[in-house]
Design a protein around this motif. Structure first.
Motif, mmCIF file in Angstrom:
data_model
loop_
_atom_site.group_PDB
_atom_site.id
_atom_site.type_symbol
_atom_site.label_atom_id
_atom_site.label_comp_id
_atom_site.label_asym_id
_atom_site.label_seq_id
_atom_site.Cartn_x
_atom_site.Cartn_y
_atom_site.Cartn_z
ATOM 1 N N CYS A 1 13.260 -16.300 -10.514
ATOM 2 C CA CYS A 1 12.662 -16.264 -9.169
ATOM 3 C C CYS A 1 13.520 -15.451 -8.208
ATOM 4 C CB CYS A 1 12.499 -17.681 -8.634
ATOM 5 S SG CYS A 1 11.210 -18.658 -9.444
ATOM 6 N N LEU A 2 14.835 -15.630 -8.263
ATOM 7 C CA LEU A 2 15.723 -14.904 -7.370
ATOM 8 C C LEU A 2 15.710 -13.406 -7.665
ATOM 9 C CD1 LEU A 2 18.786 -17.343 -7.216
ATOM 10 C CD2 LEU A 2 16.927 -17.098 -5.570
ATOM 11 N N HIS A 3 15.610 -13.054 -8.950
ATOM 12 C CA HIS A 3 15.503 -11.642 -9.326
ATOM 13 C C HIS A 3 14.249 -11.020 -8.689
ATOM 14 C CE1 HIS A 3 15.801 -8.165 -12.196
ATOM 15 N NE2 HIS A 3 14.500 -8.155 -11.965
ATOM 16 N N GLU A 4 13.124 -11.696 -8.825
ATOM 17 C CA GLU A 4 11.878 -11.159 -8.283
ATOM 18 C C GLU A 4 11.887 -11.175 -6.754
ATOM 19 O OE1 GLU A 4 10.012 -9.588 -10.208
ATOM 20 O OE2 GLU A 4 10.858 -10.333 -12.095
ATOM 21 N N LEU A 5 12.552 -12.169 -6.163
ATOM 22 C CA LEU A 5 12.696 -12.193 -4.707
ATOM 23 C C LEU A 5 13.428 -10.949 -4.218
ATOM 24 C CD1 LEU A 5 13.692 -15.737 -3.379
ATOM 25 C CD2 LEU A 5 11.669 -14.400 -2.810
ATOM 26 N N CYS A 6 14.432 -10.524 -4.971
ATOM 27 C CA CYS A 6 15.178 -9.316 -4.587
ATOM 28 C C CYS A 6 14.266 -8.099 -4.596
ATOM 29 C CB CYS A 6 16.367 -9.116 -5.522
ATOM 30 S SG CYS A 6 17.740 -10.241 -5.177
ATOM 31 N N HIS A 7 13.371 -8.019 -5.568
ATOM 32 C CA HIS A 7 12.376 -6.944 -5.542
ATOM 33 C C HIS A 7 11.546 -7.039 -4.261
ATOM 34 C CE1 HIS A 7 13.046 -5.106 -9.381
ATOM 35 N NE2 HIS A 7 12.733 -6.176 -10.094
ATOM 36 N N GLY A 8 11.084 -8.258 -3.964
ATOM 37 C CA GLY A 8 10.245 -8.457 -2.789
ATOM 38 C C GLY A 8 10.932 -8.111 -1.484
ATOM 39 N N SER A 9 12.256 -8.238 -1.446
ATOM 40 C CA SER A 9 12.982 -7.902 -0.220
ATOM 41 C C SER A 9 12.856 -6.418 0.121
ATOM 42 C CB SER A 9 14.471 -8.256 -0.373
ATOM 43 O OG SER A 9 15.126 -7.343 -1.241
ATOM 44 N N GLY A 10 12.512 -5.609 -0.871
ATOM 45 C CA GLY A 10 12.405 -4.173 -0.647
ATOM 46 C C GLY A 10 11.077 -3.712 -0.099
ATOM 47 N N HIS A 11 10.143 -4.642 0.146
ATOM 48 C CA HIS A 11 8.836 -4.283 0.703
ATOM 49 C C HIS A 11 9.014 -3.508 2.006
ATOM 50 C CE1 HIS A 11 4.890 -5.053 2.696
ATOM 51 N NE2 HIS A 11 4.443 -4.914 1.457
ATOM 52 N N LYS A 12 8.052 -2.654 2.315
ATOM 53 C CA LYS A 12 8.141 -1.794 3.507
ATOM 54 C C LYS A 12 8.273 -2.583 4.802
ATOM 55 C CE LYS A 12 3.102 -1.303 3.820
ATOM 56 N NZ LYS A 12 1.967 -0.349 3.786
ATOM 57 N N SER A 13 7.802 -3.838 4.804
ATOM 58 C CA SER A 13 7.909 -4.670 5.997
ATOM 59 C C SER A 13 9.272 -5.363 6.093
ATOM 60 C CB SER A 13 6.814 -5.740 5.986
ATOM 61 O OG SER A 13 6.993 -6.643 4.901
ATOM 62 N N ARG A 14 10.107 -5.176 5.051
ATOM 63 C CA ARG A 14 11.431 -5.812 5.035
ATOM 64 C C ARG A 14 12.519 -4.731 4.991
ATOM 65 N NH1 ARG A 14 8.108 -8.743 1.161
ATOM 66 N NH2 ARG A 14 7.077 -10.375 2.399
ATOM 67 N N LEU A 15 13.074 -4.472 3.810
ATOM 68 C CA LEU A 15 14.165 -3.499 3.708
ATOM 69 C C LEU A 15 13.688 -2.102 3.343
ATOM 70 C CD1 LEU A 15 16.849 -5.741 1.943
ATOM 71 C CD2 LEU A 15 16.599 -5.228 4.378
ATOM 72 N N ASN A 16 12.419 -1.972 3.065
ATOM 73 C CA ASN A 16 11.767 -0.663 2.893
ATOM 74 C C ASN A 16 12.441 0.217 1.830
ATOM 75 O OD1 ASN A 16 9.816 1.297 3.419
ATOM 76 N ND2 ASN A 16 11.023 2.250 5.027
ATOM 77 N N ARG A 17 12.526 -0.306 0.594
ATOM 78 C CA ARG A 17 13.022 0.495 -0.519
ATOM 79 C C ARG A 17 11.858 1.148 -1.242
ATOM 80 N NH1 ARG A 17 15.785 -4.243 -1.741
ATOM 81 N NH2 ARG A 17 14.588 -4.480 -3.665
ATOM 82 N N ASN A 18 12.159 2.112 -2.074
ATOM 83 C CA ASN A 18 11.131 2.762 -2.892
ATOM 84 C C ASN A 18 10.760 1.853 -4.056
ATOM 85 O OD1 ASN A 18 9.454 4.501 -4.293
ATOM 86 N ND2 ASN A 18 11.153 5.619 -5.247
ATOM 87 N N LEU A 19 9.614 1.199 -3.979
ATOM 88 C CA LEU A 19 9.186 0.251 -5.010
ATOM 89 C C LEU A 19 8.026 0.785 -5.842
ATOM 90 C CD1 LEU A 19 9.280 -3.060 -2.918
ATOM 91 C CD2 LEU A 19 11.050 -2.146 -4.436
ATOM 92 N N VAL A 20 7.485 1.924 -5.456
ATOM 93 C CA VAL A 20 6.348 2.485 -6.185
ATOM 94 C C VAL A 20 6.885 3.544 -7.147
ATOM 95 C CG1 VAL A 20 4.120 3.638 -6.021
ATOM 96 C CG2 VAL A 20 4.847 2.075 -4.207
ATOM 97 N N ASN A 21 7.205 3.129 -8.345
ATOM 98 C CA ASN A 21 7.750 4.039 -9.349
ATOM 99 C C ASN A 21 7.258 3.637 -10.731
ATOM 100 O OD1 ASN A 21 9.669 1.751 -9.785
ATOM 101 N ND2 ASN A 21 10.545 2.529 -7.875
ATOM 102 N N SER A 22 7.130 4.591 -11.593
ATOM 103 C CA SER A 22 6.549 4.341 -12.917
ATOM 104 C C SER A 22 7.566 3.721 -13.859
ATOM 105 C CB SER A 22 6.034 5.649 -13.518
ATOM 106 O OG SER A 22 7.066 6.608 -13.600
ATOM 107 N N PHE A 23 7.091 2.881 -14.745
ATOM 108 C CA PHE A 23 7.948 2.205 -15.720
ATOM 109 C C PHE A 23 8.682 3.244 -16.569
ATOM 110 C CE2 PHE A 23 8.765 0.365 -19.903
ATOM 111 C CZ PHE A 23 9.434 -0.792 -19.545
ATOM 112 N N GLY A 24 9.981 3.042 -16.742
ATOM 113 C CA GLY A 24 10.761 3.969 -17.549
ATOM 114 C C GLY A 24 11.374 5.112 -16.771
#
Length: 321
Positions: free
Chosen positions: A219-242
């Motif tokens: 859960c904490l791992h996935e929460l870290c992904h969620g922290s990068g949403h554009k409304s939060r820390l705004n990281r690049n989360l739209v990227n292809s697997f691999g």
């Protein structure tokens, strides 16, 4: 990562530090991390307590009580494990003196780094004359710290290592952290993931995990992904697997969840060891990648912990009212 006892370079920053020196610092730290990964040791997952040393926790300055962040967490964790020191608390040479003690003769310090930006006076003047925004120049400095176990005569009352979280409290505290994040959680299926477009996390039900604590680590791992949403820390989360961007984001979430676990007194583990080859490829290509990823991981963990602290304070205020 170690050098002979000397005074810290902190506070003696030179704005004209050569670029070659900065590059050497990046290379030194990256080479150390790559070597650890190549040897099958993950720097953000340590064998806490096996040699009688300290348990999981974030390294902190013993005088100011501030936690170290970013790549310095990895550097200092590695030093604590290597030497079996019983503390995660550190001081510079001068701070040990300020605390009434000193570094034990013959002890060697651990080199950590400090990254920031500065704007030269000439650039400020150019900006004033042209009306353009002044351009800041990044710099990286090294300084030396010593574990409190390497010091003697320190006055009592310095920031002590926090007591480990009792096992019975791990579940309720982890549940509080999840709820305080405000990120939607869905339970079901047989895979854990975060969906940026719809901003929700989904994890399998707890019985799917061999150990209950692994449910919360996930859960904490996935929460870290969620922290990068554009409304939060705004990281690049739209990227292809691999892709390399995908590997970078996984690296951030891996370290971020490890930092979160340590802050909560939970022993971190690797959630996605199958990405090791892709992490190595990213680090070998760019000697600043581990710095960026560790910095982003610290920001992710701090964002989540801040939400939890705010929620806890609100509950306390309501009870006191």
């Amino acid at each position: 990562m170690r050098q002979s006892t000397n005074r810290s370079a902190l506070g003696r920053r030179r704005d004209d530090e050569p670029r070659a020196e900065r590059a050497n610092l990046y290379d030194e730290v990256t080479s150390r991390i790559v070597a650890e990964l190549e040897a099958g040791r993950v720097p953000w997952v340590q064998p806490w307590g096996r040699s009688g040393g300290t348990g999981p926790g974030l390294p902190r300055n013993a005088l100011t009580a501030r936690n170290y962040s970013g790549v310095n967490v990895l550097i200092l964790w590695g030093a604590v494990i290597e030497h079996g020191w019983p503390s995660q608390s550190w001081l510079t040479f001068k701070q040990a003196r300020d605390a009434g003690g000193c570094v034990i003769k013959g002890e060697h310090g651990t080199t950590v780094v400090y990254a920031d930006r500065f704007t030269p006076e000439a650039e400020k003047e150019r900006a004033r004359q042209t009306g353009d925004a002044a351009k800041a120049i990044p710099f990286l400095k090294r300084f030396t710290v010593f574990n409190v176990a390497q010091c003697e005569g320190l006055r009592p009352g310095l920031a002590a290592d926090p007591a480990p979280l009792p096992e019975r409290q791990i579940v309720p505290v982890a549940e509080e952290v999840i709820a305080a994040s405000g990120i939607e959680f869905r339970v079901g299926g047989n895979q854990a993931f975060y969906v940026p477009a719809q901003d929700y996390v989904q994890v399998p039900p707890q019985p799917a995990f061999f150990e209950q604590v692994n449910y919360y680590r996930t859960c904490l791992h996935e929460l870290c992904h969620g922290s990068g949403h554009k409304s939060r820390l705004n990281r690049n989360l739209v990227n292809s697997f691999g892709s390399k961007d995908y590997a970078r984001e996984e690296l951030i979430a891996e370290m971020g969840s490890a930092f979160l676990c340590a802050a909560l007194g939970i022993v971190p583990t690797v959630r996605h060891a199958d990405y090791l080859a892709s992490w190595l490829a990213v680090l070998r290509e760019d000697n600043r990648a581990i710095f960026r990823a560790a910095s982003a991981a610290s920001k992710a963990a701090d964002w989540i912990l801040a939400r939890h602290a705010e929620a806890t304070a609100e509950v306390s205020d309501r009870r006191a009212a």
